[in-house]
Write a protein that holds these residues in place. Structure first.
Motif, PDB file in Angstrom:
ATOM      1  N   MET A  40      76.889  32.939  -2.386  1.00  0.00           N
ATOM      2  CA  MET A  40      77.284  32.776  -1.100  1.00  0.00           C
ATOM      3  C   MET A  40      77.282  31.170  -0.448  1.00  0.00           C
ATOM      4  SD  MET A  40      75.985  35.023   2.088  1.00  0.00           S
ATOM      5  CE  MET A  40      77.032  36.282   1.986  1.00  0.00           C
ATOM      6  N   SER A  41      78.475  30.795   0.387  1.00  0.00           N
ATOM      7  CA  SER A  41      78.233  29.707   0.816  1.00  0.00           C
ATOM      8  C   SER A  41      77.339  29.415   1.818  1.00  0.00           C
ATOM      9  CB  SER A  41      79.529  29.338   1.659  1.00  0.00           C
ATOM     10  OG  SER A  41      79.884  30.080   2.618  1.00  0.00           O
ATOM     11  N   GLU A  42      77.159  28.143   2.409  1.00  0.00           N
ATOM     12  CA  GLU A  42      75.874  27.803   3.105  1.00  0.00           C
ATOM     13  C   GLU A  42      75.937  28.708   4.313  1.00  0.00           C
ATOM     14  OE1 GLU A  42      73.573  25.237   3.368  1.00  0.00           O
ATOM     15  OE2 GLU A  42      74.195  24.841   1.221  1.00  0.00           O
ATOM     16  N   ILE A  43      74.789  29.213   5.020  1.00  0.00           N
ATOM     17  CA  ILE A  43      74.553  29.992   6.044  1.00  0.00           C
ATOM     18  C   ILE A  43      74.136  29.275   7.029  1.00  0.00           C
ATOM     19  CG2 ILE A  43      73.265  32.010   7.002  1.00  0.00           C
ATOM     20  CD1 ILE A  43      75.986  32.751   5.255  1.00  0.00           C
ATOM     21  N   VAL A  44      74.348  29.455   8.501  1.00  0.00           N
ATOM     22  CA  VAL A  44      73.765  28.877   9.540  1.00  0.00           C
ATOM     23  C   VAL A  44      73.331  30.093  10.561  1.00  0.00           C
ATOM     24  CG1 VAL A  44      74.135  27.594  11.758  1.00  0.00           C
ATOM     25  CG2 VAL A  44      75.237  26.981   9.519  1.00  0.00           C
ATOM     26  N   VAL A  45      71.980  30.059  10.863  1.00  0.00           N
ATOM     27  CA  VAL A  45      71.393  31.193  11.550  1.00  0.00           C
ATOM     28  C   VAL A  45      71.634  30.567  13.124  1.00  0.00           C
ATOM     29  CG1 VAL A  45      69.121  32.221  12.227  1.00  0.00           C
ATOM     30  CG2 VAL A  45      69.581  31.430  10.021  1.00  0.00           C
ATOM     31  N   VAL A  46      72.078  31.731  13.895  1.00  0.00           N
ATOM     32  CA  VAL A  46      72.632  31.418  15.232  1.00  0.00           C
ATOM     33  C   VAL A  46      72.111  32.451  16.130  1.00  0.00           C
ATOM     34  CG1 VAL A  46      74.745  29.992  14.837  1.00  0.00           C
ATOM     35  CG2 VAL A  46      74.746  32.419  15.054  1.00  0.00           C
ATOM     36  N   TYR A  47      71.577  32.011  17.274  1.00  0.00           N
ATOM     37  CA  TYR A  47      71.285  32.988  18.600  1.00  0.00           C
ATOM     38  C   TYR A  47      72.202  33.311  19.486  1.00  0.00           C
ATOM     39  CZ  TYR A  47      66.593  31.276  16.575  1.00  0.00           C
ATOM     40  OH  TYR A  47      65.462  30.863  15.823  1.00  0.00           O
ATOM     41  N   GLU A  48      72.255  34.687  19.617  1.00  0.00           N
ATOM     42  CA  GLU A  48      72.772  35.271  20.938  1.00  0.00           C
ATOM     43  C   GLU A  48      72.127  35.310  21.858  1.00  0.00           C
ATOM     44  OE1 GLU A  48      75.206  39.223  21.965  1.00  0.00           O
ATOM     45  OE2 GLU A  48      74.790  38.781  19.875  1.00  0.00           O
ATOM     46  N   LEU A  49      72.019  34.269  23.057  1.00  0.00           N
ATOM     47  CA  LEU A  49      70.937  34.415  23.965  1.00  0.00           C
ATOM     48  C   LEU A  49      71.006  35.167  25.015  1.00  0.00           C
ATOM     49  CD1 LEU A  49      70.945  30.486  23.857  1.00  0.00           C
ATOM     50  CD2 LEU A  49      69.277  31.914  22.846  1.00  0.00           C
ATOM     51  N   ASP A  50      69.935  35.853  25.623  1.00  0.00           N
ATOM     52  CA  ASP A  50      69.759  36.560  26.781  1.00  0.00           C
ATOM     53  C   ASP A  50      70.258  35.682  27.981  1.00  0.00           C
ATOM     54  OD1 ASP A  50      69.048  39.032  26.311  1.00  0.00           O
ATOM     55  OD2 ASP A  50      66.834  38.691  26.091  1.00  0.00           O
ATOM     56  N   LYS A  51      70.439  36.026  29.064  1.00  0.00           N
ATOM     57  CA  LYS A  51      70.704  35.402  30.439  1.00  0.00           C
ATOM     58  C   LYS A  51      69.451  34.696  30.899  1.00  0.00           C
ATOM     59  CE  LYS A  51      73.785  38.846  32.105  1.00  0.00           C
ATOM     60  NZ  LYS A  51      74.059  39.779  33.110  1.00  0.00           N
ATOM     61  N   PRO A  52      69.461  33.327  31.408  1.00  0.00           N
ATOM     62  CA  PRO A  52      68.239  32.630  31.661  1.00  0.00           C
ATOM     63  C   PRO A  52      67.259  33.412  32.411  1.00  0.00           C
ATOM     64  CG  PRO A  52      70.374  31.391  32.377  1.00  0.00           C
ATOM     65  CD  PRO A  52      70.853  32.833  31.933  1.00  0.00           C
ATOM     66  N   VAL A  53      65.836  33.201  32.217  1.00  0.00           N
ATOM     67  CA  VAL A  53      64.766  33.780  32.955  1.00  0.00           C
ATOM     68  C   VAL A  53      64.358  32.645  33.642  1.00  0.00           C
ATOM     69  CG1 VAL A  53      62.603  34.769  32.526  1.00  0.00           C
ATOM     70  CG2 VAL A  53      64.326  35.572  31.084  1.00  0.00           C
ATOM     71  N   SER A  54      63.985  32.739  35.038  1.00  0.00           N
ATOM     72  CA  SER A  54      63.286  31.592  35.897  1.00  0.00           C
ATOM     73  C   SER A  54      62.186  31.182  35.278  1.00  0.00           C
ATOM     74  CB  SER A  54      63.370  32.167  37.308  1.00  0.00           C
ATOM     75  OG  SER A  54      64.769  32.043  37.823  1.00  0.00           O
ATOM     76  N   GLY A  55      61.698  30.087  35.079  1.00  0.00           N
ATOM     77  CA  GLY A  55      60.427  29.528  34.798  1.00  0.00           C
ATOM     78  C   GLY A  55      59.798  28.933  35.868  1.00  0.00           C
ATOM     79  N   HIS A  56      59.123  28.063  35.704  1.00  0.00           N
ATOM     80  CA  HIS A  56      58.399  27.280  37.001  1.00  0.00           C
ATOM     81  C   HIS A  56      59.422  26.429  37.506  1.00  0.00           C
ATOM     82  CE1 HIS A  56      57.940  23.612  34.846  1.00  0.00           C
ATOM     83  NE2 HIS A  56      57.705  24.246  33.524  1.00  0.00           N
ATOM     84  N   THR A  57      59.023  25.945  38.900  1.00  0.00           N
ATOM     85  CA  THR A  57      59.986  24.811  39.523  1.00  0.00           C
ATOM     86  C   THR A  57      59.574  23.589  39.036  1.00  0.00           C
ATOM     87  OG1 THR A  57      60.189  26.139  41.285  1.00  0.00           O
ATOM     88  CG2 THR A  57      60.929  23.972  41.590  1.00  0.00           C
ATOM     89  N   SER A  58      60.304  22.728  38.634  1.00  0.00           N
ATOM     90  CA  SER A  58      59.818  21.343  38.184  1.00  0.00           C
ATOM     91  C   SER A  58      59.870  20.349  39.317  1.00  0.00           C
ATOM     92  CB  SER A  58      61.036  20.719  37.411  1.00  0.00           C
ATOM     93  OG  SER A  58      62.334  20.600  38.138  1.00  0.00           O
ATOM     94  N   ALA A  59      59.389  19.197  39.129  1.00  0.00           N
ATOM     95  CA  ALA A  59      58.955  18.370  40.237  1.00  0.00           C
ATOM     96  C   ALA A  59      60.268  17.909  40.966  1.00  0.00           C
ATOM     97  CB  ALA A  59      58.324  17.115  39.687  1.00  0.00           C
ATOM     98  N   ALA A  60      61.462  17.970  40.411  1.00  0.00           N
ATOM     99  CA  ALA A  60      62.649  17.885  40.934  1.00  0.00           C
ATOM    100  C   ALA A  60      63.170  18.917  41.999  1.00  0.00           C
ATOM    101  CB  ALA A  60      63.749  17.284  40.100  1.00  0.00           C
ATOM    102  N   GLY A  61      62.414  20.097  41.908  1.00  0.00           N
ATOM    103  CA  GLY A  61      62.878  21.105  42.618  1.00  0.00           C
ATOM    104  C   GLY A  61      63.845  22.188  42.141  1.00  0.00           C
ATOM    105  N   SER A  62      64.393  21.766  41.040  1.00  0.00           N
ATOM    106  CA  SER A  62      65.210  22.859  40.227  1.00  0.00           C
ATOM    107  C   SER A  62      64.552  23.696  39.397  1.00  0.00           C
ATOM    108  CB  SER A  62      66.176  22.033  39.503  1.00  0.00           C
ATOM    109  OG  SER A  62      65.779  21.302  38.543  1.00  0.00           O
ATOM    110  N   PRO A  63      64.701  25.040  39.095  1.00  0.00           N
ATOM    111  CA  PRO A  63      63.995  25.806  38.281  1.00  0.00           C
ATOM    112  C   PRO A  63      64.234  25.471  36.976  1.00  0.00           C
ATOM    113  CG  PRO A  63      65.320  27.220  39.766  1.00  0.00           C
ATOM    114  CD  PRO A  63      65.673  25.750  39.947  1.00  0.00           C
ATOM    115  N   ASP A  64      63.379  25.586  35.860  1.00  0.00           N
ATOM    116  CA  ASP A  64      63.700  25.447  34.581  1.00  0.00           C
ATOM    117  C   ASP A  64      63.937  26.944  34.077  1.00  0.00           C
ATOM    118  OD1 ASP A  64      63.026  22.886  34.318  1.00  0.00           O
ATOM    119  OD2 ASP A  64      60.980  23.295  33.882  1.00  0.00           O
TER     120      ASP A  64
END
Length: 93
Positions: free
Chosen positions: A1-25
């Motif tokens: 088999m040729s070279e294989i690359v593993v890829v992720y199908e991602l979930d929608k973003p989950v709000s993290g903490h708010t950074s110092a700039a005020g935008s949520p990670d």
């Protein structure tokens, strides 16, 4: 088999903490782990479709490469529960 690359199908973003700039990670977790053939001439990039036929455009490439040891899983062990069964079946052939 040729070279294989593993890829992720991602979930929608989950709000993290708010950074110092005020935008949520936002943290995104893999909803499904897929295998895709490498793009022609670019072993570090996924081709346009996964082995199960999904478009890789919005997917994120996994860090590192699948292990080449016989019997080793092609996907990261921490995501074993979300491996695409169709991609896994093709990889077993």
């Amino acid at each position: 088999m040729s070279e294989i690359v593993v890829v992720y199908e991602l979930d929608k973003p989950v709000s993290g903490h708010t950074s110092a700039a005020g935008s949520p990670d936002a943290e995104r977790f893999p909803r499904r782990v897929h295998a895709a053939p490498a793009a022609p001439g670019r072993p570090d990039a996924a081709g346009p479709r996964t082995l199960c036929g999904k478009d890789t455009f919005a997917m994120e490439k996994a860090h590192g490469q699948p292990p080449e040891r016989p019997g080793a899983p092609w996907y990261p062990a921490e995501y074993a529960s979300v491996v695409c069964p169709d991609c896994d079946a093709v990889m077993e052939i």
